[in-house]
Enzyme design. Sequence first.
Site, PDB file in Angstrom:
ATOM      1  N   ASP A  17      33.225  42.600  12.570  1.00 60.18           N
ATOM      2  CA  ASP A  17      33.975  43.264  13.307  1.00 60.18           C
ATOM      3  C   ASP A  17      33.637  45.066  13.360  1.00 60.18           C
ATOM      4  O   ASP A  17      33.899  45.568  14.122  1.00 60.18           O
ATOM      5  CB  ASP A  17      35.414  43.050  13.266  1.00 60.18           C
ATOM      6  N   GLY A  60      36.949  40.535  17.657  1.00 55.55           N
ATOM      7  CA  GLY A  60      37.426  41.544  17.678  1.00 55.55           C
ATOM      8  C   GLY A  60      38.927  41.603  17.783  1.00 55.55           C
ATOM      9  O   GLY A  60      39.245  41.593  19.127  1.00 55.55           O
ATOM     10  N   GLU A 112      38.041  39.065  21.997  1.00 55.90           N
ATOM     11  CA  GLU A 112      39.172  38.271  21.965  1.00 55.90           C
ATOM     12  C   GLU A 112      40.740  38.905  21.891  1.00 55.90           C
ATOM     13  O   GLU A 112      41.749  38.242  22.016  1.00 55.90           O
ATOM     14  CB  GLU A 112      38.999  37.289  20.900  1.00 55.90           C
ATOM     15  N   ARG A 165      28.718  34.747  13.926  1.00 53.58           N
ATOM     16  CA  ARG A 165      28.558  34.848  12.538  1.00 53.58           C
ATOM     17  C   ARG A 165      27.356  34.320  11.851  1.00 53.58           C
ATOM     18  O   ARG A 165      27.319  34.693  10.664  1.00 53.58           O
ATOM     19  CB  ARG A 165      29.882  34.207  12.219  1.00 53.58           C
TER      20      ARG A 165
END
Length: 221
Positions: A17, A60, A112, A165
């Site tokens: 992030d 995020g 998000e 990820r």
Amino acid sequence: KLHRRGIKVVGIPKTIDGDLVATDYSLGYDSALNIITEEIDRLRTTAGSHNRIFVVETMGRHAGWLALQGGESSGAYLILIPEVPVDLNRVFELLSMRKGREVQYSIVVVSEGACIKGEGEFCRDERVDEFGHRTLGGIAAFLSDQIQCNTGFESRYVILSHLQRGGVPSARDRLMARWFGIVAVDMIVSEDFGRMVSYLHGEITSVPLKEIINRIRTVDV
């Protein structure tokens, strides 16, 4: 907490992030950013050939760094982040203006954790994780549906989720991991505990862990 209990601890910044304070870089961020850019590049082909709007949801929760820089890197038309509440009418207006310029598709990137003005976060369900956070997700689907209903433009959505990820780390992440590791070992040798390796203003240094806990680096709007 471990440091305060007398355990010898050093930290290394690691979050895709990119929202840790007291460091300009965290491991994983560049790799995740590359994945977002690559996926949007792929979507652009079908968006253009089918004259569609694609809404792409990135990670995020509280900070919009991934959506912002991923959208900038891939040339997205609109970028929506948690730091700025979403004005739906403005979104519809801007998409209509773009269609009016004979551009028949648009890419919209949204974090998000972004919220519609006057409303809360979009959550998948009521379950919480070990930190007490509900699982975010769903704003891309909502936006896509609202865009199609209010503009008449065909719209689809893609949630990148955990794709961000995984995969092969970027060259920058490999270099930063090497440099962070070297400095962390030096800190252990010199018994400089209770601190985190940090990249600030172009230099690798260290900062006290107590300055980082419970703080978030957000996009300055």
